[in-house]
Design a protein around this motif. Sequence first.
Motif, short mmCIF file in Angstrom:
data_model
loop_
_atom_site.label_atom_id
_atom_site.label_comp_id
_atom_site.label_asym_id
_atom_site.label_seq_id
_atom_site.Cartn_x
_atom_site.Cartn_y
_atom_site.Cartn_z
N PRO A 1 -22.68 -28.68 119.40
CA PRO A 1 -21.75 -27.55 119.32
C PRO A 1 -21.43 -27.15 117.88
O PRO A 1 -21.01 -26.01 117.65
CB PRO A 1 -20.50 -28.06 120.03
CG PRO A 1 -20.58 -29.54 119.98
CD PRO A 1 -22.04 -29.89 119.95
N LEU B 1 -18.52 -33.80 115.68
CA LEU B 1 -17.33 -33.87 116.55
C LEU B 1 -17.30 -35.15 117.37
O LEU B 1 -16.36 -35.39 118.11
CB LEU B 1 -17.30 -32.66 117.48
CG LEU B 1 -16.98 -31.30 116.85
CD1 LEU B 1 -17.57 -30.17 117.66
CD2 LEU B 1 -15.49 -31.10 116.70
N THR B 2 -18.36 -35.93 117.28
CA THR B 2 -18.54 -37.16 118.06
C THR B 2 -18.42 -36.89 119.57
O THR B 2 -17.89 -37.70 120.31
CB THR B 2 -17.55 -38.28 117.67
OG1 THR B 2 -16.20 -37.93 118.05
CG2 THR B 2 -17.57 -38.56 116.18
N CYS B 3 -18.94 -35.73 120.00
CA CYS B 3 -18.87 -35.39 121.43
C CYS B 3 -19.99 -36.07 122.22
O CYS B 3 -19.98 -36.03 123.44
CB CYS B 3 -18.92 -33.89 121.63
SG CYS B 3 -20.55 -33.15 121.38
N TYR B 4 -20.94 -36.67 121.49
CA TYR B 4 -22.02 -37.44 122.10
C TYR B 4 -22.99 -36.63 122.95
O TYR B 4 -23.75 -37.19 123.74
CB TYR B 4 -21.47 -38.61 122.93
CG TYR B 4 -21.14 -39.85 122.12
CD1 TYR B 4 -22.15 -40.75 121.76
CD2 TYR B 4 -19.84 -40.13 121.72
CE1 TYR B 4 -21.86 -41.89 121.03
CE2 TYR B 4 -19.54 -41.27 120.99
CZ TYR B 4 -20.55 -42.15 120.66
OH TYR B 4 -20.26 -43.29 119.94
N GLN C 1 -26.65 -37.54 121.92
CA GLN C 1 -27.10 -38.84 122.42
C GLN C 1 -27.37 -38.81 123.92
O GLN C 1 -28.35 -39.37 124.40
CB GLN C 1 -26.01 -39.88 122.09
CG GLN C 1 -26.43 -41.30 122.26
CD GLN C 1 -25.56 -42.22 121.41
OE1 GLN C 1 -25.13 -41.87 120.31
NE2 GLN C 1 -25.30 -43.42 121.90
N GLU C 2 -26.49 -38.14 124.65
CA GLU C 2 -26.64 -38.05 126.10
C GLU C 2 -27.92 -37.29 126.46
O GLU C 2 -28.56 -37.59 127.46
CB GLU C 2 -25.42 -37.32 126.68
CG GLU C 2 -25.25 -37.45 128.16
CD GLU C 2 -24.86 -38.85 128.63
OE1 GLU C 2 -23.94 -39.43 128.07
OE2 GLU C 2 -25.52 -39.36 129.55
N TYR D 1 -10.08 -46.17 117.49
CA TYR D 1 -10.82 -44.90 117.38
C TYR D 1 -10.83 -44.28 115.98
O TYR D 1 -11.89 -43.95 115.46
CB TYR D 1 -10.28 -43.92 118.44
CG TYR D 1 -10.66 -42.47 118.25
CD1 TYR D 1 -11.99 -42.07 118.35
CD2 TYR D 1 -9.69 -41.50 117.98
CE1 TYR D 1 -12.33 -40.74 118.18
CE2 TYR D 1 -10.03 -40.18 117.81
CZ TYR D 1 -11.35 -39.79 117.91
OH TYR D 1 -11.69 -38.47 117.73
N LYS E 1 -16.43 -48.58 124.35
CA LYS E 1 -17.48 -48.79 123.35
C LYS E 1 -17.39 -50.20 122.77
O LYS E 1 -18.40 -50.90 122.60
CB LYS E 1 -17.34 -47.73 122.24
CG LYS E 1 -18.35 -47.87 121.11
CD LYS E 1 -19.74 -47.48 121.53
CE LYS E 1 -20.73 -47.64 120.38
NZ LYS E 1 -22.10 -47.36 120.82
N CYS F 1 -14.83 -35.38 126.22
CA CYS F 1 -16.12 -35.94 125.78
C CYS F 1 -16.14 -37.46 125.81
O CYS F 1 -17.10 -38.08 126.23
CB CYS F 1 -16.40 -35.52 124.34
SG CYS F 1 -16.48 -33.75 124.16
N HIS F 2 -15.07 -38.07 125.31
CA HIS F 2 -15.13 -39.52 125.11
C HIS F 2 -15.01 -40.32 126.40
O HIS F 2 -15.24 -41.51 126.41
CB HIS F 2 -14.09 -39.95 124.07
CG HIS F 2 -14.42 -39.43 122.70
ND1 HIS F 2 -13.48 -39.15 121.74
CD2 HIS F 2 -15.62 -39.10 122.13
CE1 HIS F 2 -14.08 -38.69 120.64
NE2 HIS F 2 -15.37 -38.64 120.87
N ARG G 1 -19.13 -39.25 127.84
CA ARG G 1 -20.32 -39.63 127.08
C ARG G 1 -20.01 -40.67 126.01
O ARG G 1 -18.91 -40.61 125.44
CB ARG G 1 -20.92 -38.37 126.40
CG ARG G 1 -21.36 -37.31 127.39
CD ARG G 1 -21.90 -36.10 126.65
NE ARG G 1 -20.84 -35.39 125.95
CZ ARG G 1 -20.20 -34.30 126.41
NH1 ARG G 1 -20.51 -33.78 127.58
NH2 ARG G 1 -19.25 -33.73 125.70
N PRO G 2 -20.93 -41.54 125.62
CA PRO G 2 -22.24 -41.75 126.24
C PRO G 2 -22.06 -42.42 127.61
O PRO G 2 -21.41 -43.45 127.69
CB PRO G 2 -22.96 -42.68 125.25
CG PRO G 2 -21.89 -43.35 124.47
CD PRO G 2 -20.70 -42.43 124.46
N SER G 3 -22.67 -41.84 128.64
CA SER G 3 -22.37 -42.27 130.01
C SER G 3 -22.78 -43.71 130.29
O SER G 3 -22.17 -44.37 131.12
CB SER G 3 -23.03 -41.31 131.01
OG SER G 3 -24.42 -41.28 130.79
N CYS H 1 -16.51 -30.02 123.79
CA CYS H 1 -15.50 -30.64 122.93
C CYS H 1 -14.33 -29.68 122.69
O CYS H 1 -14.51 -28.49 122.51
CB CYS H 1 -16.17 -30.99 121.60
SG CYS H 1 -15.03 -31.62 120.38
#
Lengths: 268, 291
Positions: free
Chosen positions: A195, A236-239, A242-243, B44, B85, B152-153, B156-158, B192
């Motif tokens: 994003p 933004l570390t929204c991942y 990676q996903e 975090y 995490k 988001c957190h 993901r990551p799922s 996000c």
Amino acid sequence: MDPVTSSPANLVTRLIMELDACTHCGSCSLNCSAAMVFEAAGNEYILPSEKMAFLKNLASGKKLDDRQTRAIQEGVYLCTNCDRCTVRCPSGIRLKDLWYSVREQLLAGGPPLAHVLTPYSFARGLMIRETVPVDEYTRPIETAKQALAGRFVDLMNPDIPIPLNVQTKEGSQPAIRDNTYAHCFSCQSCTTVCPVVGNYDNPEQVVGLMPHQIMCCLGLGLIEMAAGAQMIWDCLTCYKCQENCPQQVEVCDVLYRLKNSAVESIER
Amino acid sequence: MKFALFHGCNIPARVAQYANATEAVCDRLGIELVEIADFNCCGYPARNTDDRAFVLSAAKNLALAEKAGLDLLVMCKCCYGSLKKAEYVLHQNQDLKADINRFLAKESLQYQNGIQVNHLLSVLYHAVGIDRLKGAISKTYSGLQIAVSYGCHALRPSNVTGFDDPVSPRIFDELVEITGAFSVDWTRKLDCCGAPLTGINDRLAMDMAQKKIASARESGAHFICTACPYTHLQFDVVQTRLATNPENGEPLAAILYPQLLGLCLGIDQKALGISENLIDLSGINSFFMAE
């Protein structure tokens, strides 16, 4: 007493009285949300009771050396603004207000502080941004970004050849300990779904390197170039990257590791 | 049903109504929440600069819950992601786990992966269950359209968070729909909110929030529903700032999920902190069918 409408002289008087009211009982530090960060980083100024003792000395005219300035600046910043110190103080000192005002002074006078580029800044962005002049607000952010970018601009100069025989000491860079980036086949899915990239017409100019280019840099051993890109601090570390990676590259986690190593390098 | 309630740092200082509403809802549903005073930051904010400080902070909370023999109920999506995490990293890296446990031993704690980390929404969906929730509801909304912001957190990551399907999640939508409201489909539902960059790159953080708000408004939503203090502050405090520019349109109020559900459970507005949100959401009452 309202920080905006009260007379500055009254505010200072109250501040001095509060410093004097501290009995160094340690209740604040026992309840500090950042206590484990103190355990890991070893900087005692992260603990509120030690910040108070230090501020007392400072108010009585004590001069600081560079090492102390850095330590107190970091200690005051590594605070999650949970306000528990204020809630638990048996003397009723409004420690949270002290931190907010001292933090701005230390940021203005001190060296670049990497921690400004972390979510520790959330409360500053939410509550302080509107109360201080724009340049005072942005300067600490900009100086930290510049310091962390290192030689990025020089490394990106198209007239200078990219060295492809970079020697790196095994294990010396946290970013290369975990090598999922090696599985990247440059499909650019990470960049496509990012994003941050999507927010700009000219992402390359704004973020320096896009996520897939950072993975590519790491594959070529160009760690300094990757760790200097603005992208890692704009992440933004929204991942999503990676996903969505078909190769299970841990893109967002790699960016986290690059941030850690960039900070380590300016602290050395 | 008993959990240790994890407040985190943002909620007590800036979104107290989220904890109050959660406690009121849990009380009504017979979920016992235990306070553990020694909980600290989830770690975090330390992740950008110091990975070890992050894991250590998270691990202390996990170890405290383990000592109390209680699973965690976490309200913040970022705390949830951070604790999940840390759990994942400590499982993967036994050397790090030994190192962290040496630190924790000083406080007579140890982490052995003995408890479960749950988000509030997961507890309501999986532990309480949709049927029981439906049974507890005393009044429902009519014609109310809600845009759920997943966070988001949590998503993901799922493989680490295990919250819901990362591409097509349903938990939050279903929890909203039991109140009689309609969960709208909106393009930026899984995006996000911008909070991670508030204070770092405010322009970008506001762009993210603004795009989500515009997308929710386009989908016909009357409110954005959140279940995270960071997201809530973006859509409440930061949106108030955005609304000073008329080009950004009328504000679209955010409602915390336990507020939305709490009203249907017949809980008092004051207990749910309805008036504590910055952007007025009293209009929600007009969606209850006249009795």
